[in-house]
Design an enzyme around this catalytic site. Structure first.
Site, short mmCIF file in Angstrom:
data_model
loop_
_atom_site.label_atom_id
_atom_site.label_comp_id
_atom_site.label_asym_id
_atom_site.label_seq_id
_atom_site.Cartn_x
_atom_site.Cartn_y
_atom_site.Cartn_z
N LYS A 14 2.99 -14.69 5.28
CA LYS A 14 3.21 -15.70 4.23
C LYS A 14 4.73 -15.86 4.08
CE LYS A 14 1.55 -18.27 0.79
NZ LYS A 14 0.62 -19.39 0.95
N TYR B 84 0.81 -1.23 0.00
CA TYR B 84 0.00 0.00 0.00
C TYR B 84 0.83 1.27 0.00
CZ TYR B 84 -4.19 -2.68 0.84
OH TYR B 84 -5.24 -3.54 0.72
N ASP C 152 -3.17 -17.96 4.27
CA ASP C 152 -4.21 -18.77 3.62
C ASP C 152 -4.86 -19.72 4.63
OD1 ASP C 152 -1.64 -19.74 3.59
OD2 ASP C 152 -1.79 -20.75 1.67
N ASP D 110 -6.05 -5.75 5.60
CA ASP D 110 -7.20 -5.19 4.89
C ASP D 110 -8.19 -6.31 4.56
OD1 ASP D 110 -8.78 -3.40 3.61
OD2 ASP D 110 -7.53 -3.20 1.83
#
Ligand code: NAD
Length: 361
Positions: free
Chosen positions: A191, A124, A224, A248
């Site tokens: 991740k 972002y 995930d 987000d």
């Protein structure tokens, strides 16, 4: 003692829900001095800016703001006022509670999580390269030379960066928040198995900060897997801390788990100031109709009261909200089983019901 708070109504349905929220906050019996600051579509038209400097200066002065949503005009080259506010005030932590209340249309019971999202970096940060530009060509060459991987010339590039400083302060914030609010566990989401350097760094720092806070449990989850876990057993989670993008996505997922945007509050917190606002936008199609749900903003008011140290008032307002939701009578269309239910009440009637209900707590 009166609390001085910057009040930004925003635009669209913002003014209606802000007025409803102001009324319930005053009905707690606390005294507020509202420093009212215009921002949004009207100031854009009148003064050529969506977020006047006066609003920023006011928040710097008061340290606390209650804010309604502000529309981001599309295709006019105007930057989101919300993003600008976060940047200018360095509001690095986005805090979004996700809690089930009896009476909400949710498939779950007993969800009570706090999502702590890093607000300043990651994908972002806006470090991007448009295909076909000289800068793009230069970055493709640099990447080829330094990594041996040549990206397609017709690709577009967005840079994900994660720093030690921002990771440390957001994870520390999550632990401090957990302790201050009687919570028992922090889960870091990442991740790092794929993004070994950026997410790897976030995870390493999270472990470091966890060692500084042995009184609070700590665990980590791959993002995930986290999504699946949240759908299957969300009641296992307490405080989640995440880099910007995952934060987000997971915070909207969590709003969906508990019954939707109409009841999802938020806070943007920095070291000097904090801005409390609902997660939802300005819902412009309903502007001026006394129709939308003010509860997300009222729950944001509950967060603000806790931030101001007014725990008893926060408890009363939250209990009144919970009671009105559970009863299901004085609620807006979005909390009814069908959106066209003729018994749905308007924004200001919800405020009336909550003010009345607060007398019982
Ligand atoms: P939105 O949240 O305004 O609306 C999405 C859907 O949810 C709509 O169907 C709307 O009617 C419904 N909804 C929203 N708030 C509700 C409420 N309180 N009660 C009942 N129903 C509600 O999202 P959008 O349409 O994508 O955005 C509209 C504008 O708001 C855009 O310009 C966007 O940039 C802006 N926005 C501002 C903020 C902010 O100020 N922090 C946040 C998100 C979006």
């Amino acid at each position: 003692m009166a609390h001085t708070v910057t009040l930004i109504s925003g635009d669209g349905t913002g003014p209606e829900i802000t007025e409803a929220t102001r009324r319930v906050l005053e009905a707690t019996g606390l005294e507020f001095i509202w420093d009212v600051q215009p921002a949004g579509a009207e100031t854009l038209e009148k003064c050529g800016t969506i977020l006047p400097d006066a609003a920023i200066e006011s928040i710097k002065r008061t340290g606390v703001a209650l804010k309604g949503p502000i529309t981001t005009p599309i295709g006019k080259g105007v930057r989101s006022a919300n993003v600008a506010l976060r940047k200018k005030l360095d509001l690095y932590a986005n805090v979004r509670p996700a809690r089930t209340y009896q009476g909400l249309r949710s498939r779950y019971e007993q969800i009570d999580m706090i999502i702590v999202r890093e607000n300043t970096e990651d994908l972002y940060a806006g470090v991007e390269f448009q295909r076909g530009t000289p800068e793009h060509e230069e970055i493709v060459e640099t990447i080829a030379r330094t990594t041996g991987t040549r990206l397609d010339a017709d690709s577009a590039i967005s840079i994900k960066y994660i720093s030690v400083m921002a990771s440390r302060r957001i994870v520390r914030f999550a632990f401090d928040y957990a302790r201050a609010n009687g919570r028992r566990k922090v889960t870091a989401v990442h991740k790092a198995n794929i993004m070994r350097f950026s997410d790897g760094l976030f995870l390493t720092i999270a472990h470091e900060v966890a060692r500084e806070n042995p009184d609070i449990q700590f665990e980590d989850r791959i993002v995930d897997n986290m999504c699946m876990q949240l759908v299957q057993k969300p009641e296992l989670y307490d405080v989640l801390v995440l880099p910007n993008l995952y934060g987000d996505i997971i915070s909207d997922l969590s709003a969906g788990l508990i019954g939707g945007l109409g009841v999802a509050p938020g806070a943007n917190v920095g070291s000097e100031c904090a801005v409390f606002e609902p997660v939802h936008g300005s819902a412009p199609k309903y502007a001026g109709q006394n129709k939308v749900n003010p509860m997300a903003m009222m729950f944001s008011g509950v967060l603000m009261l806790r931030h101001l140290g007014e725990r008893a008032a926060a408890y009363r307002l939250e209990s009144a909200l919970a009671s009105v939701i559970a009863e299901g009578k004085f609620v807006t269309y979005d909390l009814k089983s069908r959106p066209d239910d003729p018994t749905a009440v308007g924004t200001s009637q919800v405020a009336d019901a909550i003010i009345e209900r607060m007398q019982h707590f």
